[in-house]
Design a protein around this motif. Structure first.
Motif, PDB file in Angstrom:
ATOM      1  N   TYR A 116       7.209 -12.718  19.976  1.00  7.77           N
ATOM      2  CA  TYR A 116       7.207 -11.642  18.993  1.00  7.77           C
ATOM      3  C   TYR A 116       8.629 -11.150  18.740  1.00  7.77           C
ATOM      4  O   TYR A 116       9.539 -11.344  19.543  1.00  7.77           O
ATOM      5  CB  TYR A 116       6.324 -10.473  19.452  1.00  7.77           C
ATOM      6  CG  TYR A 116       6.878  -9.660  20.605  1.00  7.77           C
ATOM      7  CD1 TYR A 116       7.662  -8.525  20.377  1.00  7.77           C
ATOM      8  CD2 TYR A 116       6.615 -10.008  21.926  1.00  7.77           C
ATOM      9  CE1 TYR A 116       8.169  -7.772  21.430  1.00  7.77           C
ATOM     10  CE2 TYR A 116       7.107  -9.269  22.989  1.00  7.77           C
ATOM     11  CZ  TYR A 116       7.890  -8.152  22.729  1.00  7.77           C
ATOM     12  OH  TYR A 116       8.395  -7.407  23.759  1.00  7.77           O
ATOM     13  N   HIS A 117       8.786 -10.508  17.571  1.00  7.65           N
ATOM     14  CA  HIS A 117      10.049  -9.858  17.220  1.00  7.65           C
ATOM     15  C   HIS A 117       9.740  -8.404  16.861  1.00  7.65           C
ATOM     16  O   HIS A 117       8.885  -8.130  16.027  1.00  7.65           O
ATOM     17  CB  HIS A 117      10.717 -10.555  16.031  1.00  7.65           C
ATOM     18  CG  HIS A 117      11.967  -9.851  15.566  1.00  7.65           C
ATOM     19  ND1 HIS A 117      13.147  -9.872  16.292  1.00  7.65           N
ATOM     20  CD2 HIS A 117      12.214  -9.077  14.465  1.00  7.65           C
ATOM     21  CE1 HIS A 117      14.060  -9.152  15.656  1.00  7.65           C
ATOM     22  NE2 HIS A 117      13.522  -8.674  14.552  1.00  7.65           N
ATOM     23  N   LEU A 118      10.443  -7.475  17.512  1.00  5.81           N
ATOM     24  CA  LEU A 118      10.217  -6.046  17.327  1.00  5.81           C
ATOM     25  C   LEU A 118      11.284  -5.477  16.396  1.00  5.81           C
ATOM     26  O   LEU A 118      12.475  -5.738  16.566  1.00  5.81           O
ATOM     27  CB  LEU A 118      10.278  -5.342  18.684  1.00  5.81           C
ATOM     28  CG  LEU A 118       9.882  -3.863  18.742  1.00  5.81           C
ATOM     29  CD1 LEU A 118       8.377  -3.719  18.597  1.00  5.81           C
ATOM     30  CD2 LEU A 118      10.332  -3.247  20.066  1.00  5.81           C
ATOM     31  N   SER A 119      10.834  -4.701  15.395  1.00  2.00           N
ATOM     32  CA  SER A 119      11.792  -4.060  14.483  1.00  2.00           C
ATOM     33  C   SER A 119      11.253  -2.693  14.091  1.00  2.00           C
ATOM     34  O   SER A 119      10.043  -2.467  14.084  1.00  2.00           O
ATOM     35  CB  SER A 119      12.013  -4.917  13.229  1.00  2.00           C
ATOM     36  OG  SER A 119      10.807  -5.081  12.505  1.00  2.00           O
ATOM     37  N   PRO A 120      12.137  -1.727  13.760  1.00  3.65           N
ATOM     38  CA  PRO A 120      11.674  -0.385  13.385  1.00  3.65           C
ATOM     39  C   PRO A 120      10.888  -0.419  12.083  1.00  3.65           C
ATOM     40  O   PRO A 120      11.244  -1.134  11.141  1.00  3.65           O
ATOM     41  CB  PRO A 120      12.984   0.403  13.249  1.00  3.65           C
ATOM     42  CG  PRO A 120      14.041  -0.620  13.026  1.00  3.65           C
ATOM     43  CD  PRO A 120      13.614  -1.839  13.766  1.00  3.65           C
ATOM     44  N   GLY A 124      10.015   5.191  10.316  1.00  5.35           N
ATOM     45  CA  GLY A 124      11.011   5.703  11.249  1.00  5.35           C
ATOM     46  C   GLY A 124      10.435   6.231  12.549  1.00  5.35           C
ATOM     47  O   GLY A 124      11.184   6.653  13.430  1.00  5.35           O
ATOM     48  N   ALA A 125       9.088   6.212  12.688  1.00  2.26           N
ATOM     49  CA  ALA A 125       8.474   6.786  13.886  1.00  2.26           C
ATOM     50  C   ALA A 125       7.679   5.760  14.687  1.00  2.26           C
ATOM     51  O   ALA A 125       7.068   6.106  15.689  1.00  2.26           O
ATOM     52  CB  ALA A 125       7.540   7.945  13.487  1.00  2.26           C
ATOM     53  N   SER A 126       7.668   4.512  14.245  1.00  2.00           N
ATOM     54  CA  SER A 126       6.922   3.472  14.945  1.00  2.00           C
ATOM     55  C   SER A 126       7.667   2.153  14.810  1.00  2.00           C
ATOM     56  O   SER A 126       8.747   2.103  14.212  1.00  2.00           O
ATOM     57  CB  SER A 126       5.501   3.364  14.374  1.00  2.00           C
ATOM     58  OG  SER A 126       5.553   3.040  12.990  1.00  2.00           O
ATOM     59  N   ASN A 127       7.079   1.096  15.355  1.00  2.00           N
ATOM     60  CA  ASN A 127       7.711  -0.222  15.313  1.00  2.00           C
ATOM     61  C   ASN A 127       6.770  -1.238  14.686  1.00  2.00           C
ATOM     62  O   ASN A 127       5.553  -1.194  14.921  1.00  2.00           O
ATOM     63  CB  ASN A 127       8.090  -0.694  16.719  1.00  2.00           C
ATOM     64  CG  ASN A 127       9.254   0.088  17.294  1.00  2.00           C
ATOM     65  OD1 ASN A 127      10.255   0.310  16.631  1.00  2.00           O
ATOM     66  ND2 ASN A 127       9.116   0.527  18.534  1.00  2.00           N
ATOM     67  N   ASP A 128       7.324  -2.161  13.892  1.00  2.00           N
ATOM     68  CA  ASP A 128       6.582  -3.308  13.402  1.00  2.00           C
ATOM     69  C   ASP A 128       6.805  -4.469  14.356  1.00  2.00           C
ATOM     70  O   ASP A 128       7.931  -4.736  14.786  1.00  2.00           O
ATOM     71  CB  ASP A 128       7.039  -3.711  11.995  1.00  2.00           C
ATOM     72  CG  ASP A 128       6.555  -2.724  10.945  1.00  2.00           C
ATOM     73  OD1 ASP A 128       5.506  -2.096  11.174  1.00  2.00           O
ATOM     74  OD2 ASP A 128       7.216  -2.593   9.906  1.00  2.00           O
TER      75      ASP A 128
END
Length: 603
Positions: A116-120, A124-128
């Motif tokens: 997986y790849h984590l990005s904002p 602005g309050a969670s992550n995709d």
């Protein structure tokens, strides 16, 4: 994954293999070499064997040796899902993402490799979280091919992430600007959007092979002959004729891009979409970049120069830049292997990653063995005093062993108490069911409308251009709103039964003037009624379909509008006169009420 000072990126395509070799010294990345090896498959021949032969020839000619190599799987081979998770402690992210992956990825979870790849997220309050999963057999096939070709494969990534890594690292754009990347491969097209650290991607079905098939049909030749003809078409004077031949495939591609970007903008309303980066050898066709710019209304950026990456003095820079349009994936893979990329997904089986780490640290094992030998010799000749000290140490060890056994008994007692509590906590695994209901409704309703749009095609052509205030090309139906009743998690049913009582979903759609609502409304209604229950909701939905009943609540006239912008418009007097107008389109608004009933719920 580990970082290497020198590495190859390997892009195995349909008709050729592209490889780029990069070195990293500090923050400076340099191209040391590159190669493009054709894949030649004899008539009725084995394609896998042809790929291995091409890999062997490339590795031998370019002297790959033990240099690390990172390869990619195409978007067609990889299942991609995007989920949203709250911002939590970094130590808990892996566990939460794994729980999401087990829900989102179909099939036997033990038979896949995933990452997986984590990005904002845009809020602005969670992550995709972009999830990537591939059948383990496909990864093993690539590993075996690499072994037979004598290639030191250290990782497997994804083509869409690779081209994103290249553009993100090397091509310079404003930090607050959303950049679109369109990479047309032989078997699929990768569409990537990013703004700063935020990332969104989608795989499109239209590909370079569809354009090759258009050449086949027009000139009545085989697929291989059509592929050769497509690659050799370089005379810009033939641009108009070439565009006419492939116009059907191009219209399908641009329509899919527009629909996907429309969805992206609905999720990211503040996104500034101005620049489109095109990648892939398909865009070598004369006139194609200009065609895409005209149809999509974006500034098209061709991969024809490097902003940050250097080219070694011994390498012909002009030749490399000439081929750069088809080398984006290979460059991005090499950037990841050298440790400077943004995305670092590696689908190599974890056991093989550990073994490779041990192999690279073999010198450490040899050193340990040598030290043990020296220690043994010294110990052999120790004095009686040292022996006595060792006996003291043994006594201390026995004391600590007894204490450890005592602590182990305490731990066993604690575990006995924790066990029943853990069973109670297991119920929280279904906490995400509420989010699943919302996601399923939105995704499946959108899918129904997209199927109707695909069948009906574009409407609204008036013979007038949009400058003459003619209607734009419109879809047969648009999604206006989806209203899902709020669910009170603090109510008597608790947080784990989102369908304990019947929930009525209200859906509003609009149809432009000229569309037969008498045809569209029944068609949409029937397709809504036939939506199958997604696997992840099968435990809570009471039936084989998502909606137990669907009713059309009638229709009413209304208006929709759009903004027409022409920044460089020049009036009849030759004066620059930008146009910015809000234009209205008459529509019919239809309302549907869809019932959702859970297992054992009350109506």
């Amino acid at each position: 994954m580990d970082k290497y000072p020198v590495a190859w990126g390997l892009d195995i395509g349909h008709s050729s293999i592209k490889a780029v070799k990069l070195s990293r010294v500090g923050s400076t990345v340099t191209v040391l070499g590159y190669t493009i090896e054709p894949i030649t498959v004899a008539e009725n021949g084995d394609r896998d064997e042809a790929v291995i032969k091409a890999m062997e020839a490339m590795a031998l000619r370019e002297d790959f040796g033990a240099t690390p190599v990172l390869a990619a799987l195409s978007g067609r081979q990889v299942l991609t899902r995007t989920v949203n998770i709250p911002t939590i402690n970094a130590k808990k992210v892996d566990r939460m993402v794994e729980l999401e992956a087990r829900q989102q990825i179909p099939g036997n979870f033990d038979e896949i490799e995933w990452g997986y790849h984590l990005s904002p997220a845009a809020d602005g309050a969670s992550n995709d979280v972009a999830l990537f999963a591939v059948k383990r057999d496909l990864v093993q096939e690539l590993i075996q091919k690499s072994k037979r070709a004598g290639i030191n494969l250290i990782g497997v990534s994804v083509s869409s992430l690779a081209v994103y890594n290249f553009v993100r690292y090397d091509q310079v754009f404003a930090e607050d600007e959303s950049v679109i990347i369109l990479d047309v491969g032989a078997e699929n097209t990768d569409l990537v959007c990013y703004q700063g650290e935020s990332l969104w991607m989608r795989t499109l079905a239209v590909s370079g092979n569809d354009i090759t098939k258009a050449f086949m049909k027009k000139f009545r030749v085989s697929f291989e002959e059509a592929e050769t003809l497509k690659r050799q078409t370089g005379d810009s004077r033939q641009a108009d004729k070439i565009i006419k031949v492939i116009e059907g495939s191009l219209n399908e591609l641009t329509a899919e891009v527009q629909r996907s970007l429309g969805f992206y903008k609905s999720q990211n309303p503040n996104a500034k979409l101005d620049n489109l980066v095109i990648s892939g050898s398909t865009f070598r066709l004369p006139g194609l970049p200009e065609y895409m710019a005209e149809r999509l209304r974006y500034t098209v950026n061709i991969l024809e120069d490097l902003d940050k990456i250097k080219v070694a003095s011994g390498l012909e820079r002009d030749h490399f830049l000439h081929d750069l349009q088809s080398l984006g994936v290979a460059v991005g893979l090499a950037l990841q292997a050298t440790g400077v990329s943004t995305a670092k997904v590696n689908l190599m089986p974890s056991t093989m990653q550990v073994q490779r780490l041990l192999d690279t640290k073999r010198w450490a094992a040899i050193t340990v063995i040598a030290l043990l030998a020296i220690t043994f010799v010294i110990t052999y000749f120790v004095t009686a005093k040292v022996v006595a000290e060792n006996e003291t140490h043994i006594a201390r060890i026995e004391k600590f062993t007894a204490q450890t056994e005592k602590d182990a008994k305490v731990s066993e007692k604690v575990l006995a108490e924790v066990g029943p509590t853990a069973l109670k906590l297991k119920a929280y695994n279904t906490y995400g069911a509420q989010a699943g209901v919302v996601q399923a409704v939105f995704a499946e309703v959108t899918g129904v409308l997209q199927s109707v749009i695909a069948e009906k095609g574009s409407i609204g052509e008036t013979g007038k251009s949009i400058l003459e205030k003619g209607d734009p090309y419109l879809q047969a139906v648009y999604l206006k709103s989806v209203t899902i009743p709020e669910y009170d998690i603090a109510g008597p049913d608790g947080p784990f039964r989102p369908l304990a009582t019947q929930r009525d979903i209200t859906i509003e759609v609009t149809m432009p003037k000229g569309v037969s609502s008498a045809q569209i409304i029944p068609q949409v209604k029937e397709r809504l009624k036939k939506i199958a229950v997604p696997a992840y909701l099968s435990d809570i939905v009471g039936g084989a379909t998502l909606f137990s009943d669907v009713e059309a609540q009638g229709d009413r006239p209304g208006d929709d509008d759009y903004w027409y912008l022409e920044k460089e418009h020049v009036d009849e007097s030759g004066t620059s006169q930008p146009i910015q107008e809000n234009r209205k389109v008459p529509v019919i608004v239809a309302t549907f009420v869809c019932q959702m009933i859970g297992k054992g719920s009350a109506k």
